[in-house]
Motif scaffolding. Structure first.
Motif, mmCIF file in Angstrom:
data_model
loop_
_atom_site.group_PDB
_atom_site.id
_atom_site.type_symbol
_atom_site.label_atom_id
_atom_site.label_comp_id
_atom_site.label_asym_id
_atom_site.label_seq_id
_atom_site.Cartn_x
_atom_site.Cartn_y
_atom_site.Cartn_z
ATOM 1 N N UNK A 40 0.849 -1.176 0.000
ATOM 2 C CA UNK A 40 0.000 0.000 0.000
ATOM 3 C C UNK A 40 0.893 1.236 0.000
ATOM 4 N N UNK A 41 0.276 2.431 -0.009
ATOM 5 C CA UNK A 41 1.116 3.621 -0.055
ATOM 6 C C UNK A 41 1.979 3.688 1.201
ATOM 7 N N UNK A 94 -4.744 -10.324 4.695
ATOM 8 C CA UNK A 94 -5.646 -9.186 4.827
ATOM 9 C C UNK A 94 -5.790 -8.437 3.506
ATOM 10 N N UNK A 95 -4.646 -8.265 2.824
ATOM 11 C CA UNK A 95 -4.647 -7.551 1.550
ATOM 12 C C UNK A 95 -5.506 -8.290 0.521
ATOM 13 N N UNK A 106 -9.177 -7.970 1.338
ATOM 14 C CA UNK A 106 -9.758 -6.638 1.146
ATOM 15 C C UNK A 106 -9.908 -6.267 -0.318
ATOM 16 N N UNK A 107 -9.094 -6.864 -1.188
ATOM 17 C CA UNK A 107 -9.124 -6.459 -2.588
ATOM 18 C C UNK A 107 -10.466 -6.822 -3.206
ATOM 19 N N UNK A 110 -14.142 -5.550 6.957
ATOM 20 C CA UNK A 110 -13.011 -4.763 6.473
ATOM 21 C C UNK A 110 -11.851 -4.770 7.461
ATOM 22 N N UNK A 111 -10.630 -4.616 6.930
ATOM 23 C CA UNK A 111 -9.452 -4.634 7.793
ATOM 24 C C UNK A 111 -9.536 -3.544 8.853
ATOM 25 N N UNK A 112 -8.976 -3.835 10.001
ATOM 26 C CA UNK A 112 -8.999 -2.844 11.078
ATOM 27 C C UNK A 112 -7.822 -1.892 10.923
ATOM 28 N N UNK A 113 -8.051 -0.654 11.308
ATOM 29 C CA UNK A 113 -6.956 0.295 11.422
ATOM 30 C C UNK A 113 -6.354 0.706 10.094
ATOM 31 N N UNK A 114 -5.330 1.516 10.184
ATOM 32 C CA UNK A 114 -4.665 2.011 8.995
ATOM 33 C C UNK A 114 -3.167 1.805 9.132
ATOM 34 N N UNK A 115 -2.465 2.107 8.037
ATOM 35 C CA UNK A 115 -1.008 1.982 8.074
ATOM 36 C C UNK A 115 -0.453 2.964 9.109
ATOM 37 N N UNK A 131 -2.399 -4.308 13.947
ATOM 38 C CA UNK A 131 -3.566 -4.642 13.114
ATOM 39 C C UNK A 131 -3.707 -6.140 12.933
ATOM 40 N N UNK A 177 -6.028 3.378 -0.556
ATOM 41 C CA UNK A 177 -5.409 2.047 -0.577
ATOM 42 C C UNK A 177 -6.469 0.957 -0.464
ATOM 43 N N UNK A 178 -6.126 -0.267 -0.882
ATOM 44 C CA UNK A 178 -7.125 -1.346 -0.880
ATOM 45 C C UNK A 178 -7.741 -1.607 0.483
ATOM 46 N N UNK A 179 -6.934 -1.611 1.547
ATOM 47 C CA UNK A 179 -7.523 -1.945 2.848
ATOM 48 C C UNK A 179 -8.491 -0.843 3.281
ATOM 49 N N UNK A 204 -11.724 -1.049 1.182
ATOM 50 C CA UNK A 204 -12.667 -2.040 1.689
ATOM 51 C C UNK A 204 -13.473 -1.463 2.852
ATOM 52 N N UNK A 205 -12.816 -0.662 3.693
ATOM 53 C CA UNK A 205 -13.534 -0.046 4.816
ATOM 54 C C UNK A 205 -14.607 0.925 4.316
ATOM 55 N N UNK A 231 -17.569 -0.867 2.615
ATOM 56 C CA UNK A 231 -18.468 -1.528 3.551
ATOM 57 C C UNK A 231 -19.269 -0.500 4.351
#
Lengths: 322, 322
Positions: free
Chosen positions: A54-55, A255-256, A259-260, A272-277, A292, B188-190, B193-194, B197
């Motif tokens: 991801x970025x 997770x990636x 989510x895609x 959906x995945x929790x949290x962010x980078x 995460x 970003x993909x993750x 997805x958030x 949803x």
């Protein structure tokens, strides 16, 4: 098969401190961002190695270090056995340099609007004093444009055609390695398909090696032979494509993939995945993914996982199973 | 259908007069959205999908204007309302989420002020109540510690959080319809997805209709109930998402699906559609797709163009498979 590119212990640190007066007045220390941290990987000749992330994962930084636009802070990058940043023999460096080319994301920003297409494409050869007669015309036909397009300017072309011009330019010096940084993410799907097909054809015909940098998993699945997944500057998983898409071993990769968006997943309810980078300037301790991660245990917060060989894959996770 | 539809667009045409003639970025488009339904609008750049969204919400930049057809919201025409009345409809009855969350928020105002301003503009509530509603709205879109984050400025949020703020802003006056123009393209993909949803959840809970404009077939497949495929300003195909994506009737939809990397697994080459979409100044006679269509016959090249019969605007529906 031999490795064309060998990256060992590659780390790249950027100084992101505020100006010294601000630091003085606000009593702040210098700030550093570790964009790439201790990455080891090898790219075999005539294969496609895809870096996904991801970025902020450091994928573009690795690409820039490989072509020599950035110097590594630590570690080494060897191409054909030559470390471009340490090698003292100018002739060797010069020889290797001509074997590396790059294709950038935006075909609008990477072509000089004041140059004719002929000059743009011939530049990598002309800059080295080579013979450029008829070169642009031949390359234009090779990438599916007309020889007569050489007299036009970049603004006369659409996005997909411009990306073809960028590919033609990259081919001009007969390179072995092309670093492609998100080459199709600015393009529409039908045009993306044309460009990806062209890139696979050229790879087969000319025996090219690609370092393919992208965030799009569908493109990775289509193009790559080997896939490296990056998270916050570290390689978390590396595996042959089919092994990876069959079963991802690292929880971040899982997770990636989860989510895609999938084209056959109608009305899929994703959790959906929790949290962010996290902030790369102050990354979490231990494994950077632990805040995460659904599998995280206490050990993950303390100890950074080393790369382990698990079946066909290399995975940096304490909990991953073969 | 007429009575139950939330939004009805009938034979909508948008024209841009230029010195070199009239361009038609939206040409005879009809579609409907029921309450609680997500309609995906998909197409390549220049297909007119954003223009259709902007026409519905009355945000066409002059000299572009609606030149024919009508837009009905809850059975009432909104395309011919005077500016001031349209301003009341916009925000109150139709919310909008744009692609880039940074440019759709005012960088100089805390997000709370922007929410309160929108709420007070459309609902007769006191300052205090508006603020409470703003906190509730932020809470609903999943911003952690909403009551303390409400006085933060847009730059203090990450991209995903900013997009949540924009969604809160679009939903705070409780509109019946939300137009989301590429809401996840910059993410970003993750995070994507958030956001997807979240949109689905809000739409289901409140019965809000959503027009989801995007170029990503994966997002369409996962999020929408029905899908409209646009080509050169015209509707190529419209129908339930599963049916359109798995059994496309229009050759363009089939071509689009074939060129999406994820959908053609295991193939070395992607199916590519020859050529590019025509410019608005050179839309061919008859069916706009005929120069690129493998099935085209003389009938396709001649006027009149094929009407939307069944789900596709094609003389030979269902005859081209991926």
């Amino acid at each position: 098969m031999s490795a064309l590119v060998k990256i060992a212990g590659l780390t790249r640190i950027f100084d992101v401190s505020k100006p010294w007066l601000n630091r003085l007045l606000e009593r702040r220390p210098k700030a550093f961002l570790k964009a790439v941290s201790d990455v080891d990987l090898q790219i075999e000749e005539r294969t496609v190695y895809a870096l996904v992330g991801e970025s902020g994962s450091g994928k573009s930084t690795i690409g820039k270090v490989v072509v020599g636009l950035l110097a590594p802070s630590e570690g080494s990058v060897e191409i054909e056995g030559v470390d471009l940043h340490r090698e003292t023999d100018a002739a060797k460096v010069d020889h290797v340099r001509s074997d590396i080319q790059m294709i950038f994301q935006s075909p609008f920003a990477s072509l000089n609007p004041r140059w004719k297409v002929r000059d743009i494409i011939a530049e990598p050869v002309a800059a080295r004093g080579g013979d450029t007669k008829g070169l642009s015309e031949r390359l234009l036909e090779q990438v599916g444009l007309a020889a007569g397009d050489a007299d036009k300017f970049p603004h006369e072309f659409s996005g997909g055609q411009r990306q073809r011009i960028c590919i033609a330019r990259a081919l001009a010096s007969n390179p072995k390695l092309i670093v492609c940084d998100e080459p199709t993410s600015a393009l529409d799907v039908s045009v993306q398909a044309q460009v990806l097909n062209l890139m696979s054809d050229l790879q087969e015909d000319l025996g090219l090696t690609y370092l393919f940098i992208t965030h799009d998993l569908t493109v990775v699945q289509h193009m790559a032979d080997t896939v490296g997944v990056l998270y916050l500057g570290r390689l978390v998983e590396e595996a042959p494509r089919d092994a990876l898409f069959e079963r991802a071993r690292h929880p971040y990769t899982q997770m990636l993939f989860e989510a895609a968006p999938r084209i056959d997943a109608f009305g899929r309810e994703v959790d959906p995945p929790k949290g962010e980078i996290p902030d790369p300037i102050n990354p979490p301790s231990g494994c950077a993914f632990h805040p995460r991660c659904p599998l995280a245990i206490e050990r993950c917060t303390r100890e950074r996982p080393e790369m382990r060989q698990l079946g066909p894959a290399r995975v940096a996770c304490h909990m991953a199973e073969p | 259908m007429q009575n139950t539809a939330l939004l009805t667009v009938e034979n909508l045409c948008v024209e841009i007069p230029t010195r070199r003639g009239i361009l038609k970025p939206v040409d005879d488009v009809s579609l409907q959205i029921a309450p609680g339904e997500i309609l995906g609008v998909v197409g390549e750049s220049g297909a007119g999908k954003s223009m259709t969204g902007n026409a519905v919400i009355g945000l066409l930049d002059p000299p572009a204007h609606i030149s024919g057809g009508q837009v009905l919201l809850n059975g009432k025409r909104v395309d011919n309302l005077p500016r001031e009345q349209m301003r009341r409809v916009r925000g109150k009855q139709i919310g909008m989420v744009f692609q880039d969350p940074l440019t759709s928020l005012n960088p100089l105002l805390p997000i709370g002020d922007q929410l309160v301003e929108t709420i007070q503009e459309h609902l007769p509530v006191s300052q205090r109540e508006a603020r409470d509603r703003a906190v509730a709205a932020l809470d609903e879109v999943g911003i952690p510690a909403a009551s303390s984050r409400i006085d933060s400025y847009p730059h203090e949020f990450s991209g995903g959080m900013r997009q949540r703020v924009v969604i809160a802003l679009a939903l705070c006056a409780e509109p019946d319809l939300v137009i989301a123009d590429e809401p996840t393209t910059a993410l970003d993909v993750s995070v994507q997805a958030q956001i997807i949803s979240l949109l689905k959840k809000l739409c289901r809970e409140r019965g809000t209709g959503v027009m989801l404009v995007t170029h990503d077939m994966g997002v369409i497949a996962e999020a929408s109930d029905r899908v409209a495929v646009m080509y050169a300003g015209r509707l190529a195909e419209i129908g339930p998402v599963r049916q359109v994506l798995t059994d496309p009737q229009h050759p363009y939809t089939a071509g689009l699906m074939g060129s999406t990397p994820g959908a053609s697994l295991g193939r070395r080459r992607l199916n590519q559609i020859p050529g590019t979409m025509p410019g608005l100044n050179a839309v061919p006679d008859g069916c706009a797709y005929h120069p690129r269509c493998p099935r085209a016959e003389a009938k396709c090249r001649a006027e009149p163009r094929p009407p939307v019969s069944g789900s596709a605007s094609c003389w030979f529906p269902g005859e081209v498979k991926i």
